[in-house]
Design an enzyme around this catalytic site. Structure first.
Site, PDB file in Angstrom:
ATOM      1  N   ASN A 208       0.822  -1.125  -0.036  1.00 18.31           N
ATOM      2  CA  ASN A 208       0.164  -0.173  -0.065  1.00 18.31           C
ATOM      3  C   ASN A 208       0.832   1.268   0.076  1.00 18.31           C
ATOM      4  OD1 ASN A 208       0.689   0.786   2.792  1.00 18.31           O
ATOM      5  ND2 ASN A 208      -0.382  -1.188   3.269  1.00 18.31           N
ATOM      6  N   LYS A 335     -14.049   0.742  15.708  1.00 20.18           N
ATOM      7  CA  LYS A 335     -12.731   0.171  15.801  1.00 20.18           C
ATOM      8  C   LYS A 335     -12.133   0.470  17.400  1.00 20.18           C
ATOM      9  CE  LYS A 335     -10.915   0.174  11.230  1.00 20.18           C
ATOM     10  NZ  LYS A 335     -10.647   0.939  10.185  1.00 20.18           N
ATOM     11  N   LYS A 339     -11.336  -3.408  19.021  1.00 20.34           N
ATOM     12  CA  LYS A 339     -10.214  -3.598  19.414  1.00 20.34           C
ATOM     13  C   LYS A 339      -9.719  -3.406  20.632  1.00 20.34           C
ATOM     14  CE  LYS A 339      -9.112  -3.437  14.504  1.00 20.34           C
ATOM     15  NZ  LYS A 339      -8.038  -3.346  13.394  1.00 20.34           N
TER      16      LYS A 339
HETATM   17  O1  PMT Z   1       3.271   5.950   6.555  1.00 23.96           O
HETATM   18  P1  PMT Z   1       2.451   7.339   6.157  1.00 23.96           P
HETATM   19  O2  PMT Z   1       2.808   7.418   4.701  1.00 23.96           O
HETATM   20  O3  PMT Z   1       2.836   8.483   7.078  1.00 23.96           O
HETATM   21  O4  PMT Z   1       0.905   7.239   6.228  1.00 23.96           O
HETATM   22  C1  PMT Z   1       0.347   7.308   7.520  1.00 23.96           C
HETATM   23  C2  PMT Z   1      -0.937   6.495   7.698  1.00 23.96           C
HETATM   24  C3  PMT Z   1      -1.892   6.589   6.736  1.00 23.96           C
HETATM   25  C4  PMT Z   1      -0.242   4.749   7.229  1.00 23.96           C
HETATM   26  C5  PMT Z   1      -1.266   6.286   9.256  1.00 23.96           C
HETATM   27  O5  PMT Z   1      -1.559   7.686   9.489  1.00 23.96           O
HETATM   28  C6  PMT Z   1      -2.366   5.076   9.427  1.00 23.96           C
HETATM   29  O6  PMT Z   1      -3.747   5.707   9.357  1.00 23.96           O
HETATM   30  N1  PMT Z   1      -2.243   4.153   9.553  1.00 23.96           N
HETATM   31  C7  PMT Z   1      -3.074   2.984   9.786  1.00 23.96           C
HETATM   32  C8  PMT Z   1      -3.538   2.533   8.283  1.00 23.96           C
HETATM   33  C9  PMT Z   1      -4.415   1.400   8.589  1.00 23.96           C
HETATM   34  O7  PMT Z   1      -4.101   0.195   8.365  1.00 23.96           O
HETATM   35  O8  PMT Z   1      -5.449   1.380   9.008  1.00 23.96           O
HETATM   36  P2  PMT Z   1      -6.727   0.346   9.197  1.00 23.96           P
HETATM   37  O9  PMT Z   1      -8.195   1.129   9.388  1.00 23.96           O
HETATM   38  O10 PMT Z   1      -6.713  -0.659   7.957  1.00 23.96           O
HETATM   39  O11 PMT Z   1      -6.244  -0.524  10.418  1.00 23.96           O
HETATM   40  C10 PMT Z   1      -6.825   0.025  11.849  1.00 23.96           C
HETATM   41  C11 PMT Z   1      -5.500  -0.369  12.612  1.00 23.96           C
HETATM   42  O12 PMT Z   1      -5.590  -1.809  13.019  1.00 23.96           O
HETATM   43  C12 PMT Z   1      -4.286   0.320  12.401  1.00 23.96           C
HETATM   44  O13 PMT Z   1      -3.751   0.606  13.638  1.00 23.96           O
HETATM   45  C13 PMT Z   1      -3.491  -1.179  11.919  1.00 23.96           C
HETATM   46  O14 PMT Z   1      -1.963  -0.735  12.007  1.00 23.96           O
HETATM   47  C14 PMT Z   1      -4.062  -2.279  12.596  1.00 23.96           C
HETATM   48  N2  PMT Z   1      -4.152  -3.194  11.893  1.00 23.96           N
HETATM   49  C15 PMT Z   1      -4.890  -3.351  10.847  1.00 23.96           C
HETATM   50  C16 PMT Z   1      -4.712  -4.748   9.783  1.00 23.96           C
HETATM   51  C17 PMT Z   1      -4.197  -5.803  10.534  1.00 23.96           C
HETATM   52  N3  PMT Z   1      -4.197  -6.907   9.846  1.00 23.96           N
HETATM   53  N4  PMT Z   1      -3.522  -5.734  11.863  1.00 23.96           N
HETATM   54  C18 PMT Z   1      -3.426  -4.599  12.209  1.00 23.96           C
HETATM   55  O15 PMT Z   1      -2.814  -4.325  13.513  1.00 23.96           O
END
Ligand code: PMT
Length: 399
Positions: A208, A335, A339
């Site tokens: 991504n 979330k 979580k």
């Molecule tokens: O890296 P940059 O370019 O600076 O960009 C920053 C960012 C946009 C990546 C950051 O600000 C951000 O939003 N990170 C989380 C992105 C994400 O995966 O969001 P999500 O809504 O899909 O996941 C929610 C949370 O669960 C996140 O904390 C993620 O780390 C966690 N997760 C998700 C999937 C998974 N299989 N395991 C996880 O732990």
């Protein structure tokens, strides 16, 4: 942040002495009062005039030079300093300080200094790996002296290996870290950053747009505030911040192992990484060849690392991120509950200046009770400090 700080830059006799000119210039431009102290050997490589010009004050070279006001020069300098940085630090100065020898201006200042002292060694690889030098470095570390480790590569003497003066940027960052207020001392913070990459075949992968900037800013900010920082990072083009334990990973599975394996040791976990929710069910062993037909790839689900941490959570403060493109607040509130988080940082990644691969972010902080705090656009470094401020408040409330 360096405005008004007094920094002594000690320059000892190595070919890397010329690189210290850049360090002095950067510190001076940032508003620090920079006092350069050169050993006799350093003057064989660079002249005091270079440093006087760059620091705006005479470079100090002589232990017995009478100061105009009749005071004691080395004690004056040591007392006014907020930090002493020795770059480059030769085997000789490390050995002298480790053994308590104070026989010139720089070594007497170091002996009299009550402020932090940061050594940046640079020398030939065999000298650096010499057991006596390594023993001296260990002794100095045990005594509370700080180090920026040398880099590896081609050395001025023609040899290859460890011994190059660390990048000036890293030294500068180390200086900032030491001068920052240490309100997170003793707190272990585990940060995840960057994307994950899931193999499709030996040459292709699913990933991504995460650059790692948000997670690295958090790791850097926590290190500056005195925390022990573990940075578990997917593949990025960024250099790990100074003073953090760096754990590189590639896949979501590797990140799961790295994070869950270190969870017990952590007081705070901040999951800024963009983890792949799915991976190819079967990664091909050989490169997938092009055919006239379309290609279907079956994906299977990765484990949700954050949800697993939420289940295991004890004393830890658990902070998640949410990257959303619509209905930000509703998804974020769901979330936090699902979580078992203490705080969720929600970014609408469709906004200009927010989310992936930008230097700034625009986020809303979401609490388990349903409370929200929208924050204005700010650079990721400033946001990192705002998030850490909240984390410290949550820790205080928990106690
Ligand atoms: O890296 P940059 O370019 O600076 O960009 C920053 C960012 C946009 C990546 C950051 O600000 C951000 O939003 N990170 C989380 C992105 C994400 O995966 O969001 P999500 O809504 O899909 O996941 C929610 C949370 O669960 C996140 O904390 C993620 O780390 C966690 N997760 C998700 C999937 C998974 N299989 N395991 C996880 O732990």
């Amino acid at each position: 942040m360096l405005t008004g700080k007094s920094i002594i830059v000690g320059v000892t006799g190595g070919i890397a002495a010329f690189k210290s000119a850049q360090l002095v210039s950067s510190l001076y431009s940032a508003g620090a009062a920079v006092h350069v102290v050169m050993t006799r050997s350093a003057q064989e490589f660079v002249t005091p005039l270079t440093f006087s010009t760059l620091s705006g004050q005479p470079a100090h070279t002589d232990l017995f030079a009478p100061p105009p006001d009749g005071s004691v020069q080395h004690i004056n300098l040591a007392t006014m300093a907020d930090l002493v940085v020795v770059a480059p630090a030769t085997a000789n100065i490390l050995g002298k300080v480790a053994c308590g020898i104070a026989d010139d201006l720089l070594s007497t200042i170091i002996m009299a200094a009550a402020c932090p002292v940061l050594f940046c060694p640079a020398m030939n690889v065999n000298m650096y790996e010499n057991k006596v030098v390594q023993r001296n470095i260990s002794t100095l570390k045990e005594l509370g002296y700080h180090f920026i480790e040398p880099g590896t590569g081609r050395l001025a003497c023609g040899a290859e290996g460890r011994g190059r003066l660390a990048e000036i940027e890293l030294i500068y960052e180390g200086i900032e870290n030491l001068l920052w207020e240490k309100d997170m001392r003793g707190v272990t913070v585990l940060v995840t950053a960057g994307p994950t990459a899931e193999s499709l075949d030996p040459v292709r992968y699913l990933t991504n747009r995460s650059s790692g900037k948000m997670g690295y800013a958090l790791a850097r900010a926590a290190a500056r505030r005195g925390a022990n920082v573990i940075l578990v990072s997917g593949p990025t083009a960024l250099k790990p911040p100074a003073g953090v334990e760096y754990v590189p990973v590639e896949t979501a599975g590797q990140m799961y192992d790295a994070v869950t394996g270190r969870f017990q040791a952590a007081d705070v976990v901040i999951k800024a990484a963009a983890v792949a929710d799915y991976r190819p069910k079967q990664a091909a062993g050989l490169k997938i060849k092009k055919t006239p037909q379309s290609l279907t790839v079956e994906l299977e689900k990765n484990l949700d690392i954050l949800a697993e941490l939420g289940r295991r959570k004890g004393r830890q403060v658990l902070v998640g991120f949410a990257a959303e493109t619509h209905d930000l607040e509703q998804y974020a509130k769901d979330k936090v509950k699902e979580k078992n988080l203490d705080l969720l940082v929600a970014n609408d990644v469709t906004l200009p200046g927010a989310g992936f691969n930008t230097d700034t972010n625009i986020v809303t902080l979401v609490y388990p009770g349903g409370g929200t705090i929208p924050l204005p656009q700010m650079d990721k470094e400033a946001l990192a400090h705002r998030i850490l401020d909240r984390v410290m408040e949550i820790r205080k409330e928990q106690r």
